[in-house]
Enzyme design. Structure first.
Site, mmCIF file in Angstrom:
data_model
loop_
_atom_site.group_PDB
_atom_site.id
_atom_site.type_symbol
_atom_site.label_atom_id
_atom_site.label_comp_id
_atom_site.label_asym_id
_atom_site.label_seq_id
_atom_site.Cartn_x
_atom_site.Cartn_y
_atom_site.Cartn_z
ATOM 1 N N THR A 139 1.358 10.496 4.504
ATOM 2 C CA THR A 139 1.055 8.934 3.927
ATOM 3 C C THR A 139 2.104 9.052 5.013
ATOM 4 O O THR A 139 1.537 7.611 6.236
ATOM 5 C CB THR A 139 0.596 8.031 2.875
ATOM 6 O OG1 THR A 139 2.186 8.757 2.598
ATOM 7 C CG2 THR A 139 -0.376 8.518 2.397
ATOM 8 N N LYS B 169 1.466 6.205 8.302
ATOM 9 C CA LYS B 169 2.467 4.666 8.495
ATOM 10 C C LYS B 169 2.681 4.407 9.980
ATOM 11 O O LYS B 169 2.858 3.773 10.373
ATOM 12 C CB LYS B 169 3.830 4.762 7.865
ATOM 13 C CG LYS B 169 2.715 4.419 6.269
ATOM 14 C CD LYS B 169 4.203 5.327 5.531
ATOM 15 C CE LYS B 169 3.719 5.145 3.831
ATOM 16 N NZ LYS B 169 4.384 5.636 2.732
#
Length: 823
Positions: free
Chosen positions: A665, A669
């Protein structure tokens, strides 16, 4: 629902004078301090408690709205919730950040010092815990009825310090000054049992019942934290469990002067919730971790069933009203625990209990690495959880009967899929328990789900076609753009409004601006401000001066061999050698940033951290290198540190061995904040490349199929070593102690893991392609307009990677839940 929206703010946005009066009143009445003598921390608590109080007014309304109409509720079980700081996030979600900050300014209080008073809630380590926090944010923002369950760790993971470049773990004292966001619930307490023995006896009706007796007991007490949605009337909660002793003080021992034994029971019982992930390299550490996992799932399931039975007289509708998601294998004990509770506590027959259990649970797998697929020794189960071992044996017996029918004559599949592993010490395979006991098992990226079906869980795909599905992870734009990067958020808002905060695909409206010179200038100015902020943090924490105009090349994530920080270090060394050789044509000044924690017992990962710091010490002190290359390792990477680093990233290192990273993830971001990714075709990198266009991402190296093929064809890392002069030189410098003259053999274990250990993660194999790709990065970064265009495109095409989208997919395809407004 509309009535709930009328009172969403602790004070009206824009009503500065009214807000000021209320805040001062709260300081005096609740905190008990005179404004003339209040500290910054007092003001932090006044503002936090006021926000908490008003959220608390909306909380019962939310609860009534999903229990009175009897909505189906999602219960998310996770050993980690990496929440970060909450004050600014809550102010943003309530829409009153500007008003609150103006109030503080008029009172002469530094807002940044107020925010800094809050400790990061140290309830997680990395992506797993941050994903759980993003999911709770998205559940609340989209008005899904939900509750997260976890453990209230007294000391969290650990506070990482560097001592001569080595990682040193210290207790994370996140509760030192209290936690203004939690509600202590001493009335919500459940007994948790360990040890003892199992007996059978007939009840008054003559039916045989199983009893787990002579156990040790610890109590689980609840602490609730509110999770507010963005501009949403819904406030969900995370309920965390703290271990409490059944007997706090042995007064006899105390009066005899035996003070240590007097509190022994309390100390031993409450150790369960002291630390996240105790070092499990020892038997005591393993046992404590198993106790933690059972403690947390037992308390959570008891709580869920108590709530359910308040409304329902039978369990017939349990799957219609309850969805429980297991975030990785850590909570997999919930499956035999649900069977124990239904059978032993509520008297449900076995077949009905098993049908209910499998229809209630969903399981998210986060790794295919064999060592990370949790197993527990049967002997430890027999000692700590004898009833659960009986249940697992029964589940396994019934399951293997089913397998014999589905795969007649295939004896080997019985061994492969059994819940009990017979290789070496007999052990319980918790991932198998989770797959068999759930109606859906999901991977967290398209490639990950495909590999689950084809490799690690191929037999289960054959036995349960369609059970294994893919749900690509996502991130919340509220935290990772709106809060972390206010400059960029303001730029976007000025062009397209703020609908993107809850509908991230609206960022596509920014695509035409990728070629707009004025917008590019503004975009670069925001990035420059963020880089200066990170440079200041580096100077403050490490006393290293970096050039904010250099390319910020960042790899921040948990330290693990498969994530290949070592590959990145080899490139840094090769770059260093080029500069020392005077071969600087085409090289762009670069600042390479590392951050992340290694598990306390993971020797190789801790050695990588030491290597990074030793290389940094040499490179940063070399006058011949100057500002062409700087290397830093930022200690104690947490959510608040990430909020400074991520907006400043220009090159995002996502370089795991293909086929090992479930999703990632951090890649999302950084791309959302305008970074370009350099990465393998692994995890969600593939889907990011598809979304942004392969011309806007730097792919390199072997793909998952090629990795398998190389291994199958007797891959020889020595051949790579001898065939590449640049690699050989960098490798030799590490092996021969160039960066550790005081201890030349310091890194032999690292280099031998490659040359003698078979280079499991293909560092040598991928190095040439990585080096060539880094040269492309230099060439493209030299063209500021072209680089900025790609950065804007990356940002604008991140819509599919919102956790809001992920949650909608879970809700529709796995949980069968609807938002409150749909009721």
């Amino acid at each position: 629902m509309d009535a709930m929206i009328k009172d969403v703010c602790p004070f009206e946005a824009g009503d500065v004078e009214g807000a000021k009066r209320r805040l001062v009143n709260y300081l005096v009445r609740i905190i008990g301090k005179d404004p003339a003598y209040a500290t910054v921390r007092d003001w932090f608590y006044a503002l936090s408690c006021y926000v908490r109080g008003r959220l608390g007014e909306r909380w019962p309304q939310t609860t009534r709205h999903y229990y009175e109409p009897d909505f189906k509720v999602v219960y998310y079980l996770s050993m980690e919730f990496l929440i970060g700081r909450s004050l600014k996030n809550n102010l943003l979600n309530l829409g009153i950040l500007d008003t609150a900050e103006q109030v503080l300014a008029e009172l002469g209080i530094d807002r940044d010092r107020v925010y800094a008073c809050e400790s990061d809630a140290a309830l997680g380590n990395g992506g797993l815990g941050r994903l759980a926090a993003c999911f709770l944010d998205s559940l609340s923002t989209q008005a899904y009825p939900a509750c997260g369950y976890g453990i209230r760790y007294d000391f969290g993971m650990f506070h990482q310090r560097l001592d001569d470049g080595w990682q040193v773990e210290r207790p994370e004292m996140w509760l030192r000054y209290g936690n203004p966001w939690e509600f202590e619930r001493p009335s919500v307490m459940y007994p948790i049992h360990f040890g003892g023995r199992v007996v059978k006896a007939k009840d008054v009706s003559g039916a045989e019942r199983t009893h787990w007796i002579d156990t040790d007991e610890v109590m689980a007490m609840a602490y609730d934290t509110q999770v507010a949605g963005y501009r949403s009337p819904v406030v969900n909660k995370i309920r965390l469990w703290s271990a409490k002793a059944t007997r706090v003080l042995n007064l006899k021992h105390f009066n005899e002067g035996n003070y240590f034994d007097a509190v022994h029971d309390k100390t031993e019982s409450e150790s369960i919730s002291k630390v996240l992930y105790p070092n499990d390299t020892t038997e005591m550490g393993k046992e404590l971790r198993l106790r933690q996992e059972y403690f947390f799932v037992s308390a959570s399931l008891q709580d869920i069933l108590v709530r359910f039975t308040k409304v329902h007289e039978s369990f017939d509708r349990l799957p219609d009203k309850v969805a429980i998601q297991l975030n990785d294998t850590h909570p997999a004990l919930a499956i035999p625990e649900m069977m124990r509770l239904l059978r032993d506590a509520y008297g449900v027959d076995w077949d009905t209990a098993w049908d209910l259990t499998t229809r209630v649970f969903g399981y998210t797998n986060h790794t295919l690495l064999p060592e990370a697929l949790e197993t527990w020794p049967v002997a430890m189960f027999e000692t700590l959880l004898p009833r659960h071992l009986q249940i697992i044996y029964r589940i396994n017996e019934e399951f293997l009967k089913f397998v014999k029918v589905r795969a007649p004559g295939d004896r080997d599949i019985l061994r492969r899929v059994s819940l009990i592993g017979e290789e070496g010490q007999r052990h319980v395979r918790m991932a198998h328990v989770a797959v068999v006991g759930s109606h859906k098992t999901n991977g967290v990226a398209a490639l990950h789900a495909e590999l689950m079906r084809k490799t690690t869980f191929a037999d289960f795909e054959l036995l349960f076609p369609g059970r294994i599905v893919g749900k690509t992870n996502g991130i919340t734009p509220r935290r990772w753009l709106n809060q972390a990067n206010p400059g960029l958020a303001a730029m976007i808002r000025a062009r397209i409004g703020d609908g993107w905060v809850t509908r991230l695909d609206e960022l596509e409206q920014m695509l035409p601006l990728a070629d707009d010179g004025a917008f590019q200038d503004e975009f670069r100015a925001v990035k420059a401000d963020n880089k200066q902020r990170l440079a200041s943090l580096i100077a403050d924490r490490l006393d290293v001066v970096v050039d904010p105009s250099s390319l910020f090349d960042v790899q921040v994530k948990r330290i693990h061999e498969y994530k290949r920080q070592l590959l990145n270090v080899f490139h840094v060394i090769a770059r260093y050698n080029r500069i020392r050789d005077g071969d600087v044509a085409g090289l762009q000044p670069r600042t390479v940033v590392f951050a992340g924690k290694a598990a306390p017992g993971y020797v190789m990962a801790k050695l990588v951290i030491k290597l990074i710091n030793d290389v940094a010490a040499v490179v940063n002190a070399d006058p011949q290198v100057g500002d062409l290359l700087k290397v830093v390792f930022i200690p104690n990477y947490d959510v608040s540190t990430a909020e400074v680093i991520i907006p400043a990233v220009e090159l995002s290192e996502q370089i795991s061995t293909a086929g090992t990273e479930a999703s990632g993830t951090g890649n999302m971001k950084m791309a959302l904040n305008g970074a370009l990714t350099i990465g393998t075709r692994d995890g969600a990198n593939i889907e990011i490349g598809r979304a942004v266009g392969e011309e806007n991402i730097f792919f390199f190296g072997l793909d998952a199929g090629e990795v398998t093929a190389w291994r199958d064809n007797d891959y020889d890392p020595w051949a790579c070593y001898h065939g590449d002069e640049v690699l050989r030189r960098a490798f030799d410098m590490v092996r021969d102690g160039y960066f550790a003259p005081d201890e030349p053999d310091r890194f032999h274990r690292l280099t031998e893991s490659i040359t003698e250990g078979g280079d499991r993660y293909m560092v040598m194999a991928d190095f040439p392609a990585f080096l060539a790709c880094q040269q492309r990065v230099d060439a493209e970064y030299a063209d500021a307009a072209a680089w900025t265009r790609k950065a804007i495109i990356n940002m604008a095409r991140m819509g599919p990677f919102s956790s809001d989208r992920t949650i909608r997919e879970y809700a529709d395809d796995i949980w069968g839940v609807v938002p409150l407004a749909s009721g």
